[in-house]
Scaffold this active site. Structure first.
Site, PDB file in Angstrom:
ATOM      1  N   LYS A 204       0.845  -1.201   0.000  1.00  0.00           N
ATOM      2  CA  LYS A 204       0.000   0.000   0.000  1.00  0.00           C
ATOM      3  C   LYS A 204       0.882   1.254   0.000  1.00  0.00           C
ATOM      4  O   LYS A 204       0.672   2.171  -0.774  1.00  0.00           O
ATOM      5  CB  LYS A 204      -0.917  -0.041   1.234  1.00  0.00           C
ATOM      6  CG  LYS A 204      -1.821   1.159   1.330  1.00  0.00           C
ATOM      7  CD  LYS A 204      -2.743   1.060   2.541  1.00  0.00           C
ATOM      8  CE  LYS A 204      -3.384   2.418   2.806  1.00  0.00           C
ATOM      9  NZ  LYS A 204      -4.172   2.444   4.015  1.00  0.00           N
ATOM     10  N   GLU A 210      10.763  -4.600   4.134  1.00  0.00           N
ATOM     11  CA  GLU A 210      10.815  -6.011   3.766  1.00  0.00           C
ATOM     12  C   GLU A 210      10.456  -6.197   2.290  1.00  0.00           C
ATOM     13  O   GLU A 210      11.122  -6.925   1.543  1.00  0.00           O
ATOM     14  CB  GLU A 210       9.817  -6.819   4.613  1.00  0.00           C
ATOM     15  CG  GLU A 210      10.170  -6.951   6.085  1.00  0.00           C
ATOM     16  CD  GLU A 210       9.593  -5.830   6.940  1.00  0.00           C
ATOM     17  OE1 GLU A 210       9.348  -4.725   6.408  1.00  0.00           O
ATOM     18  OE2 GLU A 210       9.408  -6.065   8.145  1.00  0.00           O
ATOM     19  N   GLY A 265      -4.622  -1.788   5.183  1.00  0.00           N
ATOM     20  CA  GLY A 265      -3.892  -2.953   4.672  1.00  0.00           C
ATOM     21  C   GLY A 265      -4.558  -4.271   5.051  1.00  0.00           C
ATOM     22  O   GLY A 265      -4.745  -5.166   4.229  1.00  0.00           O
ATOM     23  N   ARG A 266      -4.962  -4.386   6.325  1.00  0.00           N
ATOM     24  CA  ARG A 266      -5.530  -5.661   6.797  1.00  0.00           C
ATOM     25  C   ARG A 266      -6.961  -5.880   6.326  1.00  0.00           C
ATOM     26  O   ARG A 266      -7.555  -6.916   6.583  1.00  0.00           O
ATOM     27  CB  ARG A 266      -5.431  -5.734   8.319  1.00  0.00           C
ATOM     28  CG  ARG A 266      -6.004  -4.541   9.058  1.00  0.00           C
ATOM     29  CD  ARG A 266      -5.521  -4.499  10.506  1.00  0.00           C
ATOM     30  NE  ARG A 266      -5.975  -3.312  11.215  1.00  0.00           N
ATOM     31  CZ  ARG A 266      -5.330  -2.150  11.235  1.00  0.00           C
ATOM     32  NH1 ARG A 266      -4.199  -2.012  10.559  1.00  0.00           N
ATOM     33  NH2 ARG A 266      -5.791  -1.124  11.928  1.00  0.00           N
ATOM     34  N   GLU A 351      -3.958  -5.895  15.242  1.00  0.00           N
ATOM     35  CA  GLU A 351      -3.489  -4.594  14.746  1.00  0.00           C
ATOM     36  C   GLU A 351      -4.647  -3.587  14.805  1.00  0.00           C
ATOM     37  O   GLU A 351      -4.436  -2.390  14.953  1.00  0.00           O
ATOM     38  CB  GLU A 351      -2.939  -4.725  13.317  1.00  0.00           C
ATOM     39  CG  GLU A 351      -2.036  -3.559  12.925  1.00  0.00           C
ATOM     40  CD  GLU A 351      -1.317  -3.748  11.598  1.00  0.00           C
ATOM     41  OE1 GLU A 351      -1.976  -3.669  10.555  1.00  0.00           O
ATOM     42  OE2 GLU A 351      -0.091  -3.947  11.593  1.00  0.00           O
ATOM     43  N   HIS A 382      -3.640 -32.252  19.448  1.00  0.00           N
ATOM     44  CA  HIS A 382      -2.478 -33.016  19.915  1.00  0.00           C
ATOM     45  C   HIS A 382      -1.379 -32.077  20.377  1.00  0.00           C
ATOM     46  O   HIS A 382      -0.211 -32.457  20.430  1.00  0.00           O
ATOM     47  CB  HIS A 382      -2.006 -33.948  18.796  1.00  0.00           C
ATOM     48  CG  HIS A 382      -3.093 -34.910  18.412  1.00  0.00           C
ATOM     49  ND1 HIS A 382      -3.305 -36.098  19.079  1.00  0.00           N
ATOM     50  CD2 HIS A 382      -4.081 -34.809  17.490  1.00  0.00           C
ATOM     51  CE1 HIS A 382      -4.363 -36.705  18.556  1.00  0.00           C
ATOM     52  NE2 HIS A 382      -4.859 -35.939  17.592  1.00  0.00           N
ATOM     53  N   LYS A 510       9.911   0.398  13.595  1.00  0.00           N
ATOM     54  CA  LYS A 510      10.477   0.603  12.251  1.00  0.00           C
ATOM     55  C   LYS A 510      11.588   1.655  12.301  1.00  0.00           C
ATOM     56  O   LYS A 510      12.644   1.490  11.707  1.00  0.00           O
ATOM     57  CB  LYS A 510       9.387   1.061  11.278  1.00  0.00           C
ATOM     58  CG  LYS A 510       8.378  -0.016  10.920  1.00  0.00           C
ATOM     59  CD  LYS A 510       7.400   0.500   9.875  1.00  0.00           C
ATOM     60  CE  LYS A 510       6.238  -0.455   9.672  1.00  0.00           C
ATOM     61  NZ  LYS A 510       5.204   0.047   8.796  1.00  0.00           N
TER      62      LYS A 510
HETATM   63  O1  F6P Z   1       3.761  -2.314   9.696  1.00  0.00           O
HETATM   64  C1  F6P Z   1       2.408  -2.610   9.653  1.00  0.00           C
HETATM   65  C2  F6P Z   1       1.853  -2.427   8.281  1.00  0.00           C
HETATM   66  O2  F6P Z   1       1.782  -1.077   7.986  1.00  0.00           O
HETATM   67  C3  F6P Z   1       0.501  -3.086   8.143  1.00  0.00           C
HETATM   68  O3  F6P Z   1      -0.520  -2.304   8.630  1.00  0.00           O
HETATM   69  C4  F6P Z   1       0.449  -3.335   6.677  1.00  0.00           C
HETATM   70  O4  F6P Z   1      -0.525  -4.277   6.326  1.00  0.00           O
HETATM   71  C5  F6P Z   1       1.847  -3.810   6.417  1.00  0.00           C
HETATM   72  O5  F6P Z   1       2.650  -3.038   7.297  1.00  0.00           O
HETATM   73  C6  F6P Z   1       2.328  -3.669   5.009  1.00  0.00           C
HETATM   74  O6  F6P Z   1       2.260  -2.352   4.570  1.00  0.00           O
HETATM   75  P1  F6P Z   1       2.349  -1.995   3.027  1.00  0.00           P
HETATM   76  O7  F6P Z   1       1.230  -2.662   2.333  1.00  0.00           O
HETATM   77  O8  F6P Z   1       2.280  -0.504   2.978  1.00  0.00           O
HETATM   78  O9  F6P Z   1       3.674  -2.501   2.525  1.00  0.00           O
END
Ligand code: F6P
Length: 545
Positions: A204, A210, A265-266, A351, A382, A510
């Site tokens: 987003k 990452e 995002g979620r 979140e 289990h 972060k």
């Molecule tokens: O760090 C949390 C977050 O911002 C989430 O809310 C989001 O889903 C995820 O990182 C990934 O963010 P993006 O889609 O901006 O890479």
């Protein structure tokens, strides 16, 4: 009606505690005995999902008191505000319009709806194009594999949906890479051919470390395999609100699909973030997934709280979190294809509602979002079910039960269903000391031995649980199920008075991550580090050199 957003200031909340105290040690079996209609009375149905909440520590008085709280908070108006596009994300001054992503009418949000439908058309175009074998890579070979690179909401939803709908899978295999641990990308690429692999950079913000790191590594992989800079374009799509950053990464504008700041995002699997699922299962199935969610939206916004699935589940969440001290909630899908559901729900609920101040900034003195955990049945039986049955913690549970299997292996599926129903019932009925003693005697133990072992076999029971059952895991039921939990999460946020649509708590880690990364690369400025972190950095240095 009070104006407060603090749960504990609400008169209807204050009325709950004495009722909870009475019911905390009630026998649910006894409640069934006194009310023969309990199973049907305490169940509700919507969008193909059936909720049985009769095995809860609940009676008519308590339920009425919870519904009074729903009225005081005005959950029906909250539902209307969500779907109507009001600025309910107050800290970011935005609506939260994930429901528009699956709507089939503009309902007054014409401009936004136009953007949604034109993006849907572009998603359909890419899903069809890839499935028709029309997209080729740098050596003109047809793309056979898609790798979605994203994390959090840009990974968990699409990954869950793709895995859950594997029986609907077409010819393109979709893979998911999320972790900055190089092993994630490395291991995924090991099985893939660079000539026939396309990457979706799903972010987003297009700023997530990452995702960008993995995206650059994927680009290097293609370059090393012989693609040149111009040919790379054939191998990348981007899903983002940040079209400039995607362009700077080198992704062609016609390969970029937009998102909007009004989708969290979620809550974004319904948007272009879901493109990898649409590719995996084909556009028609993806549309059916949207349809299922829309059915749940319609139910949510038009049904009174006493029959409203998301509202009932949310009231139950509050009941256990805020009157009975449960700090957790376990989700147990009895279908292997839903094994990622707890992961998805963790982000969705924790979140969203892992917050400590209300909308108006008042620090709360009560529990908000509980820890959510779980795994697919029967594996958990289990492993951690021991704690569910005999542990000292209260762990309210949701059993998720598809009634039919796509495998054709009917008897084996019957065993699975039996296990689910048995766990739900065992949690409720437990086993008394007398029953345990008798069972041991029947196994041939003498009286003394049976008496001394019996306390270890006795189980308190009355462990509250719901069962959500539906025909089978298919695009529409899956859409409805995810929308159900989305709306439950939203309602719980309203009951607790917190904003479920921001996530300021993720920022500090972060920022410090960037400082420490600089430090590890020898570029650290005068950033003060605590002695523990400094010592750990030197351990890392010693291991490296
Ligand atoms: O760090 C949390 C977050 O911002 C989430 O809310 C989001 O889903 C995820 O990182 C990934 O963010 P993006 O889609 O901006 O890479």
């Amino acid at each position: 009606m009070t104006q407060t957003d603090v749960l504990t200031d609400r008169p209807t909340f204050k009325a709950l505690q004495p009722l909870a105290d009475q019911l905390a040690n009630a026998s649910v079996e006894q409640l069934f005995a006194t009310d023969p209609d309990r199973a049907s009375k305490y169940s509700a149905e919507a969008a193909g999902l059936h909720l049985d909440y009769s095995k809860h520590l609940l009676d008519d008085t308590a339920l009425a008191a919870l519904l009074a709280l729903a009225t005081e908070v005005n959950l029906p108006a909250c539902a209307a505000a969500l779907l109507g596009g009001e600025l309910i994300n107050n800290t970011e001054h935005r609506p939260a319009l994930h429901t528009l992503l699956r709507a089939n009418a503009a309902s007054g949000l014409d401009n936004l709806y136009e953007e949604v439908t034109s993006t849907r058309e572009r998603m359909c175009y890419w899903a069809d194009r890839l499935n028709a074998g029309e997209q080729t890579g740098f050596s003109d070979q047809v793309i056979t594999d898609v790798v979605n690179i994203g994390i959090g909401g840009s990974d968990l939803g699409p990954r869950l949906v793709t895995e859950a709908l594997r029986p609907f899978q077409g010819d393109i295999a979709c893979h998911y890479v999320a972790n900055v641990d190089p092993a994630d990308l490395h291991d995924t690429l090991a099985a893939l051919n660079p000539h026939t692999t396309l990457f979706i950079i799903c972010s987003k913000s297009f700023k997530t470390q990452e995702t960008l790191t993995n995206g650059l590594a994927a680009r290097d992989w293609l370059l090393r395999a012989g693609a040149n800079d111009t040919q790379l374009a054939r191998h990348f799509l981007a899903m983002t609100t940040n079209l400039e950053a995607a362009a700077a990464f080198g992704i062609a504008p016609e390969h970029c699909l937009p998102l909007w700041d009004w989708v969290g995002g979620r809550y974004s699997v319904w948007s272009a973030v879901g493109l990898s699922c649409a590719i995996a299962v084909g556009w028609t199935n993806f549309e059916a997934f949207l349809d299922g969610a829309r059915d749940m939206d319609e139910h949510f916004v038009s049904t009174p709280p006493e029959r409203n699935l998301p509202m009932l589940l949310s009231l139950l969440e509050l009941w256990y979190s805020n009157t009975m001290g449960a700090g957790n909630h376990v989700v147990l899908p009895y279908d292997n294809s839903l094994q990622r559901l707890p992961d998805f729900l963790q982000q969705l609920t924790m979140e969203s509602n892992g917050k400590r101040v209300t909308h108006s900034g008042i620090e709360v003195t009560y529990q908000t979002g509980p820890v959510l955990w779980g795994s697919a049945g029967t594996m958990g039986q289990h492993s951690f079910h021991q704690l569910l049955h005999q542990g000292t913690r209260l762990c309210p549970a949701d059993f998720i039960l598809p009634l039919r299997t796509h495998t054709g292996m009917e008897e084996q599926h019957t065993q699975l269903v039996a296990n689910c129903l048995a766990q739900s019932r065992a949690m409720m009925v437990g086993r008394t000391l007398e029953e345990a003693t008798q069972a041991l005697q029947q196994r041939g133990l003498g009286d003394d031995a049976a008496t001394s072992l019996a306390p270890h076999l006795a189980m308190p029971g009355n462990r509250p649980n719901s069962t959500i059952s539906f025909d089978s895991v298919n695009p529409t039921t899956l859409g409805a199920l995810l929308a159900l939990y989305e709306h439950r999460t939203y309602c719980s946020g309203q009951l607790w008075g917190v904003n479920p649509f921001d996530q300021w708590g993720v920022e500090l880690g972060k920022e410090i991550g960037v400082q420490i990364h600089d430090e590890l690369n020898g570029k650290g400025g005068d950033t003060a580090m605590d002695p523990s972190t400094r010592a750990l950095i030197s351990r890392w240095r010693q291991a490296k050199h």
